[in-house]
Design an enzyme around this catalytic site. Structure first.
Site, PDB file in Angstrom:
ATOM      1  N   CYS A 115      -4.379  -2.995   3.038  1.00 42.72           N
ATOM      2  CA  CYS A 115      -5.169  -1.970   3.856  1.00 42.72           C
ATOM      3  C   CYS A 115      -5.169  -2.328   5.120  1.00 42.72           C
ATOM      4  O   CYS A 115      -5.666  -3.289   5.734  1.00 42.72           O
ATOM      5  CB  CYS A 115      -6.754  -1.912   3.355  1.00 42.72           C
ATOM      6  SG  CYS A 115      -7.553  -0.709   4.039  1.00 42.72           S
ATOM      7  N   GLY A 116      -4.617  -1.061   6.050  1.00 48.01           N
ATOM      8  CA  GLY A 116      -4.675  -1.283   7.497  1.00 48.01           C
ATOM      9  C   GLY A 116      -6.034  -1.369   8.279  1.00 48.01           C
ATOM     10  O   GLY A 116      -6.355  -2.101   8.823  1.00 48.01           O
ATOM     11  N   THR A 117      -6.710  -0.352   8.059  1.00 50.23           N
ATOM     12  CA  THR A 117      -7.855  -0.228   8.506  1.00 50.23           C
ATOM     13  C   THR A 117      -8.870  -1.340   8.101  1.00 50.23           C
ATOM     14  O   THR A 117      -9.701  -1.888   8.802  1.00 50.23           O
ATOM     15  CB  THR A 117      -8.683   1.215   8.258  1.00 50.23           C
ATOM     16  OG1 THR A 117      -8.805   1.545   6.913  1.00 50.23           O
ATOM     17  CG2 THR A 117      -7.890   2.258   9.102  1.00 50.23           C
ATOM     18  N   ASN A 164      -2.290   2.010   7.121  1.00 48.79           N
ATOM     19  CA  ASN A 164      -0.939   1.698   6.596  1.00 48.79           C
ATOM     20  C   ASN A 164      -0.349   2.887   6.325  1.00 48.79           C
ATOM     21  O   ASN A 164       1.175   3.302   6.671  1.00 48.79           O
ATOM     22  CB  ASN A 164      -0.955   0.973   5.163  1.00 48.79           C
ATOM     23  CG  ASN A 164      -1.187  -0.622   5.416  1.00 48.79           C
ATOM     24  OD1 ASN A 164      -0.970  -1.063   6.262  1.00 48.79           O
ATOM     25  ND2 ASN A 164      -1.804  -1.076   4.390  1.00 48.79           N
ATOM     26  N   ASN A 196      -6.226  11.054  -1.330  1.00 49.24           N
ATOM     27  CA  ASN A 196      -6.125   9.615  -2.414  1.00 49.24           C
ATOM     28  C   ASN A 196      -5.866   9.756  -3.666  1.00 49.24           C
ATOM     29  O   ASN A 196      -5.804  11.267  -3.977  1.00 49.24           O
ATOM     30  CB  ASN A 196      -7.640   9.150  -2.035  1.00 49.24           C
ATOM     31  CG  ASN A 196      -8.124   8.689  -0.595  1.00 49.24           C
ATOM     32  OD1 ASN A 196      -7.399   7.805  -0.075  1.00 49.24           O
ATOM     33  ND2 ASN A 196      -8.981   9.072  -0.161  1.00 49.24           N
ATOM     34  N   ASN A 250       1.014  -1.237  -0.098  1.00 48.31           N
ATOM     35  CA  ASN A 250      -0.033   0.037   0.054  1.00 48.31           C
ATOM     36  C   ASN A 250       0.905   1.311   0.030  1.00 48.31           C
ATOM     37  O   ASN A 250       1.401   1.618   1.016  1.00 48.31           O
ATOM     38  CB  ASN A 250      -0.833  -0.069   1.234  1.00 48.31           C
ATOM     39  CG  ASN A 250      -1.973   0.994   1.298  1.00 48.31           C
ATOM     40  OD1 ASN A 250      -2.566   1.049   2.348  1.00 48.31           O
ATOM     41  ND2 ASN A 250      -2.453   1.397  -0.017  1.00 48.31           N
ATOM     42  N   CYS A 258      -5.923   6.453   7.586  1.00 50.65           N
ATOM     43  CA  CYS A 258      -5.468   5.124   6.688  1.00 50.65           C
ATOM     44  C   CYS A 258      -4.345   4.551   7.753  1.00 50.65           C
ATOM     45  O   CYS A 258      -3.534   5.248   8.065  1.00 50.65           O
ATOM     46  CB  CYS A 258      -4.656   5.780   5.651  1.00 50.65           C
ATOM     47  SG  CYS A 258      -3.884   4.389   4.480  1.00 50.65           S
TER      48      CYS A 258
END
Length: 280
Positions: free
Chosen positions: A210-212, A76, A65, A12, A74
């Site tokens: 995607c971290g979240t 990451n 974005n 990411n 975000c």
């Protein structure tokens, strides 16, 4: 020419710039993100992370974005900017910084970075079923700083990418689940981990990680199936380590760990911001 760093968390990827002096306006940052995030004709990235000053905490993180929209948070990206801030001397290894979604605590031990996402309130979560691919697929949706919808779909990796993309875009649209739209996660449980792939708003495509989204998948798996509160979530780009802690009946605290790698530094040249139209 604009100084930048390029970083990624499990694929990411982000361009990081500093705006401590307020050189760039909101419109300027939005336009910059749309131009420099283009792959093949510019630097290419999922988004632009902007480090600004903070009167109360170590710094203020902003995320633009690839489509120029500004995101609230975000996972990451937060890990990547924490690593950058530590390397550049803006913060010590243990830091707290501002985001539009609230303060984030982070700990950096290069190349690893861990962020504390704070509280996740699931008292107003949404859940239901959709019919797709001749299956009845359960979903659960709630906020992890930003809105996420998680669909547990065993064998989703066997579905053609374009078909998954079409379904994700249908669910992502404004009003489908959340008024502002949602990030869409396809997930399946393995013995000791969750395998997931996330379609992200603003990028308008699947990302490598995607971290979240990883946190959302871990939490949804716990709520639906009683999975452990701490699990590894395998994304196409690598593994995010998620740890949850129940603080009250409907509130969890979450942390996210993984590598945050800085892969380049340099100058964005004017030619990276130019746009030329080919034939149609």
């Amino acid at each position: 020419m604009i100084s930048f760093a390029k970083a990624h968390g499990n694929g990411n990827d982000f361009i990081i710039i500093e705006n401590i002096e307020g050189t760039y306006s909101n419109d300027g940052l939005s336009d910059l993100a749309k131009k420099v995030c283009r792959r093949k004709t510019s630097l290419g990235a999922d988004g632009v992370l902007v480090l600004e000053g903070s009167k109360t905490l170590d710094f203020y993180m902003r995320l633009f974005n690839a489509d120029g929209s500004e995101g609230d948070m975000c996972g990451n990206g937060a890990r990547c900017i924490a690593r950058y801030a530590f390397e550049k001397g803006h913060a010590k290894s243990n830091m707290t910084f501002e985001t539009k979604a609230g303060p984030i605590r982070a700990s950096v031990n290069p190349p690893w970075a861990t962020i504390d996402m704070g509280e996740i309130d699931v008292s107003n979560l949404k859940k239901g079923k959709i019919n797709a691919f001749d299956k009845e697929i359960h979903y659960m949706a709630f906020y992890v700083g930003v809105p996420h919808c998680v669909l547990f779909f065993p064998g989703f990796r066997n579905i053609p990418r374009d078909s998954l993309l079409s379904l994700a875009r249908h669910i992502r649209r404004k009003g489908a689940i959340f008024d502002e739209g949602a990030n869409v996660n396809f997930a399946e449980r393995n013995k000791d981990c969750i395998v997931a792939m996330t379609y992200e708003r603003g990028v308008e495509d699947f990302t490598l990680s995607c971290g979240t989204g990883s946190i959302a998948c871990c939490l949804a798996s716990h709520l639906l199936f009683g999975s452990p509160l701490s699990m590894n979530v395998k994304n196409p780009g690598g593994v995010n380590k998620v740890a949850l802690r129940l603080t009250s009946e409907k509130v969890f605290e979450a942390s996210l760990s993984g590598k945050a790698l800085i892969v380049a530094e340099g100058l964005i040249m004017e030619e990276a911001l130019s746009e030329e139209e080919g034939f149609k």
